[in-house]
Motif scaffolding. Sequence first.
Motif: not given
Length: 394
Positions: A185-187, A216-217, A319-325
Motif C-alpha cells: 500500500t502506498v499512503h 513504487v510502480l 488465493v486472494r491477491y490484491r497487487p499493491g502499488d
Amino acid sequence: MTRIPYDTSGEPNPLHALTLDQLRRRTSMKWRTYPEDVLPLWVAEMDVPQAEPVVRAVTDALHLGDTGYPAGTAYAEALAAFAAKRWGWDGLAVERTAIVPDVMLGVVEMLKLVTGPGDAVVVNPPVYPPFYPFVTHMDRQVAEAPLGADARLDLGVLEDTFQRVTAGRRRAAYLLCSPHNPTGTVHTAEELSAVAALAERYGVRVVADEIHAPLVLGDARFVPYLSVPGAERGLSLMSASKGWNLAGLKAALALAGPGAAADLARVPEEVGHGPSHVGVLAHTAALRDATAWLDALLAGLADNRRLLTGLLAEHLPTVRYRPGDATYLAWLDCRALGLGDDPAEVFLNRGRVALNSGLPFGTGGAGHVRLNLATSPDLIREAVRRMTAALERD
C-alpha cells in the motif's frame, strides 16, 4: 509531485539476467537457509546482478583501499537530488540528516529519542515482522492499530489507539511503514496529512520507515511523510537498500522535520560509526547514477505482478491477491485453501517452495504468505507450480 515515467535508457531487465545455477552460488540468507531442493521466494533479497555504477563505486574504493569510516554528506545530497527528481520533494534538508547503520537500527535510535522505557509504539499490522522484536527489546510496548479490510490505514482505529496509549499523558510513538510491507500500500498525501494531524492532536511522535520508497510502480506516487503539512516534528528513515539490493552494504539516513532537528542532534556520535563506509559509497552511487537500472527493475516487477496475477487466477483461483502499488512483495490470502494458520509451512513441506509465513506479521497475518516477486518469471512460474502441487498431495 508528478511521477517520472520509467526511463530505462536501454538497461536490460535485471530480473532476467541470472540463472538458477548462478543464484545457487550465492552465500546470503535467501539462498543458504534451505536445502537446494527448496525454491526460495521469501526474504527481501532480489535475484538481480548489481547495477554497474554501484559495482564501479565499490571496486574503485577497494582498489584505492578506501575502507575506513564514513564521513561527509554525499549520501544525503544524493538522496535529496533523487527525492526532488522522483518525488517532486525539494524539502529534504541535508543539514537535518544523520547516517545510521541501517533502517531498523535507525528506527531504534529515533524511538529512543522520542520515547522512554514502557512507552507504547503503535504499528499497523499486518506489518514487517522485525518491528515487534526491535520495539520490545528496547523495553517499549507494541500497540496494534490494524489496517482496514482494504489494506489501507484505518484512521478511526488509529485515533482510538493514539488516545489509548497517550492516556495519563504518556509518551508514545507511531512507527509508520510507508510504503507498507507486506501489502504494498502506498499512503496518499491526504492519509498522511490526517496521520500528522492526529499525531499532533495526541502528542504522538511519528517515525516513518520509508525504505521501500524507490519501489513504487505505475501511476501511484510516493509521498514522503516529512513533506505533508503538520509533519514538522516527524522523523524518517530512508535507504537505497531495498531499491538496489544493497542489504549487505549497510547504510541508511535518518531525516528530521524542522521541529525534530533538536531531537536528531541528540543521536549519539558513535551511531555514525556503525554504517559501512563502502556501503555509503554504494548507496550514494545507486541514488545518483543508477536510476535507469532502477527503472528497468520497476518495469520488470510490473511484468512479474501481472504474471503472478494470471498464474494464481489459472491455478490457485481461491488465493486472494490484491497487487499493491509498491515493493516487490506479494501478500497472498490463502485462508480459502484450508491449510490452517500457517500455509507457508505446508507449501515448504509439500511443495518445497519457501515463502514468508504471515504469522509474524501480527494481527491479520494468519492464513497468509508473503511471496518475493523480485526474481525471474521462470522462477515465479515454478513457485506457483510447486504451490499447486502441494495442494494435490495427501
